[in-house]
Design a protein around this motif. Sequence first.
Motif, PDB file in Angstrom:
ATOM      1  N   ALA A  49       4.721   2.171   1.870  1.00  0.00           N
ATOM      2  CA  ALA A  49       5.603   2.406   3.018  1.00  0.00           C
ATOM      3  C   ALA A  49       4.819   2.975   4.193  1.00  0.00           C
ATOM      4  O   ALA A  49       5.060   2.618   5.351  1.00  0.00           O
ATOM      5  CB  ALA A  49       6.721   3.371   2.608  1.00  0.00           C
ATOM      6  N   ARG A  50       3.858   3.850   3.905  1.00  0.00           N
ATOM      7  CA  ARG A  50       3.056   4.440   4.984  1.00  0.00           C
ATOM      8  C   ARG A  50       2.166   3.382   5.642  1.00  0.00           C
ATOM      9  O   ARG A  50       2.006   3.349   6.874  1.00  0.00           O
ATOM     10  CB  ARG A  50       2.203   5.593   4.429  1.00  0.00           C
ATOM     11  CG  ARG A  50       1.582   6.480   5.505  1.00  0.00           C
ATOM     12  CD  ARG A  50       0.779   7.620   4.868  1.00  0.00           C
ATOM     13  NE  ARG A  50       1.561   8.372   3.917  1.00  0.00           N
ATOM     14  CZ  ARG A  50       2.396   9.371   4.253  1.00  0.00           C
ATOM     15  NH1 ARG A  50       2.571   9.683   5.527  1.00  0.00           N
ATOM     16  NH2 ARG A  50       3.073  10.017   3.325  1.00  0.00           N
TER      17      ARG A  50
ATOM     18  N   LYS B 225       2.756   0.201   5.823  1.00  0.00           N
ATOM     19  CA  LYS B 225       3.628  -0.664   6.622  1.00  0.00           C
ATOM     20  C   LYS B 225       3.992   0.012   7.939  1.00  0.00           C
ATOM     21  O   LYS B 225       3.975  -0.623   9.004  1.00  0.00           O
ATOM     22  CB  LYS B 225       4.888  -0.988   5.825  1.00  0.00           C
ATOM     23  CG  LYS B 225       5.843  -1.928   6.558  1.00  0.00           C
ATOM     24  CD  LYS B 225       7.060  -2.250   5.692  1.00  0.00           C
ATOM     25  CE  LYS B 225       8.007  -3.180   6.429  1.00  0.00           C
ATOM     26  NZ  LYS B 225       9.209  -3.492   5.588  1.00  0.00           N
ATOM     27  N   HIS B 226       4.297   1.310   7.882  1.00  0.00           N
ATOM     28  CA  HIS B 226       4.655   2.061   9.088  1.00  0.00           C
ATOM     29  C   HIS B 226       3.491   2.084  10.078  1.00  0.00           C
ATOM     30  O   HIS B 226       3.699   2.043  11.295  1.00  0.00           O
ATOM     31  CB  HIS B 226       5.058   3.480   8.708  1.00  0.00           C
ATOM     32  CG  HIS B 226       5.300   4.377   9.886  1.00  0.00           C
ATOM     33  ND1 HIS B 226       6.424   4.279  10.686  1.00  0.00           N
ATOM     34  CD2 HIS B 226       4.546   5.389  10.408  1.00  0.00           C
ATOM     35  CE1 HIS B 226       6.356   5.179  11.652  1.00  0.00           C
ATOM     36  NE2 HIS B 226       5.236   5.875  11.513  1.00  0.00           N
ATOM     37  N   LEU B 227       2.269   2.134   9.555  1.00  0.00           N
ATOM     38  CA  LEU B 227       1.081   2.194  10.412  1.00  0.00           C
ATOM     39  C   LEU B 227       0.615   0.813  10.853  1.00  0.00           C
ATOM     40  O   LEU B 227      -0.397   0.690  11.558  1.00  0.00           O
ATOM     41  CB  LEU B 227      -0.061   2.904   9.671  1.00  0.00           C
ATOM     42  CG  LEU B 227       0.188   4.386   9.344  1.00  0.00           C
ATOM     43  CD1 LEU B 227      -0.937   4.942   8.464  1.00  0.00           C
ATOM     44  CD2 LEU B 227       0.301   5.216  10.623  1.00  0.00           C
ATOM     45  N   GLY B 228       1.319  -0.222  10.410  1.00  0.00           N
ATOM     46  CA  GLY B 228       0.954  -1.575  10.817  1.00  0.00           C
ATOM     47  C   GLY B 228      -0.207  -2.154  10.056  1.00  0.00           C
ATOM     48  O   GLY B 228      -0.864  -3.090  10.534  1.00  0.00           O
TER      49      GLY B 228
ATOM     50  N   SER C 219      -1.446  -4.374   7.159  1.00  0.00           N
ATOM     51  CA  SER C 219      -0.972  -5.431   6.258  1.00  0.00           C
ATOM     52  C   SER C 219      -2.065  -5.769   5.240  1.00  0.00           C
ATOM     53  O   SER C 219      -3.259  -5.571   5.493  1.00  0.00           O
ATOM     54  CB  SER C 219      -0.573  -6.669   7.053  1.00  0.00           C
ATOM     55  OG  SER C 219      -1.694  -7.182   7.765  1.00  0.00           O
TER      56      SER C 219
ATOM     57  N   ARG D   5       5.252   5.313  -1.712  1.00  0.00           N
ATOM     58  CA  ARG D   5       5.024   5.999  -0.439  1.00  0.00           C
ATOM     59  C   ARG D   5       3.794   5.441   0.273  1.00  0.00           C
ATOM     60  O   ARG D   5       3.772   5.308   1.501  1.00  0.00           O
ATOM     61  CB  ARG D   5       4.848   7.493  -0.666  1.00  0.00           C
ATOM     62  CG  ARG D   5       6.113   8.236  -1.044  1.00  0.00           C
ATOM     63  CD  ARG D   5       5.822   9.719  -1.182  1.00  0.00           C
ATOM     64  NE  ARG D   5       7.006  10.482  -1.567  1.00  0.00           N
ATOM     65  CZ  ARG D   5       7.033  11.806  -1.663  1.00  0.00           C
ATOM     66  NH1 ARG D   5       5.929  12.515  -1.424  1.00  0.00           N
ATOM     67  NH2 ARG D   5       8.132  12.435  -2.018  1.00  0.00           N
TER      68      ARG D   5
END
Length: 269
Positions: free
Chosen positions: A35-36, A38-41, A43, A32
């Motif tokens: 994934a979070r 990545k969702h927030l951009g 890297s 999680r």
Amino acid sequence: PAPDGSGQRIFFEETSLVGRVGAIGFQECKDRAFARLKHLGVSFRPDSIADEEFCYIPMGGPLPVPGQRVVAFGGAAAMVHPATGYQLCRMMAASSAVAASLAASLAAPGGCRPDAAAAAAYDAMWSPSNQAQRDFAVFGGEFLMTLDVKALRGWFDGFFRLPEPLWAGFLAGWPSLPGNEGHESWWARLTFGVQLLVKLPPIVALKLAGGIAQYTSSYGPPLMRSVTPLFGEPPKYTWDAPLPSDDVGDPGAKREARAMMKGGAEQPH
């Protein structure tokens, strides 16, 4: 970061607020978190991860068993807030009273009684007032576990629309910590509950009312005892000096038995 801006290190945390044993694993939390990010951009390079921490915080559970000589403290004495997981400030706030009670017991006239010292320490930690405040918070943790994502969002939206000293006092929840005056009496807790109820979405307020009824049906008076004086107080951690062995049971029968045994021993064989 270093003064020149290099070497910056960032801590990311993914957590489960409260849940039953086995409800969520460490790997799921880790997945999680990635994934979070990545969702927030956000890297990152896999080789840039300096350390990983896996932390499990027991919340709720029973209070220390009365009558034992071993004095637990902190998490071992169930001092973790049962609805938030906070513990360090609560432990530090309690330390002076516990230390003072142990010091007084060790210096008591006639010598120290380990059982009495342990009971005094536990009473300093878990006075009836502290137990009642904890009972209220235990229900909070139990209730959160019954809500789905949508209801949780409604709950926290209402919770954080309360005055900050009120919601912050609940999160800390220990005598001498900021805001605790809004939670340390049954009347204060009842007032807090009513104020929260009217700020919740109607569907969540109905769930709360149903949760109170179901919890009381399952666990008895602790929650009601925390918001009304009609159910008395939680039991104290008290120590009572044991009765002399001659006074335990039937003293007359014991005296008669001793006399008969003594008489039998004195008869010639």
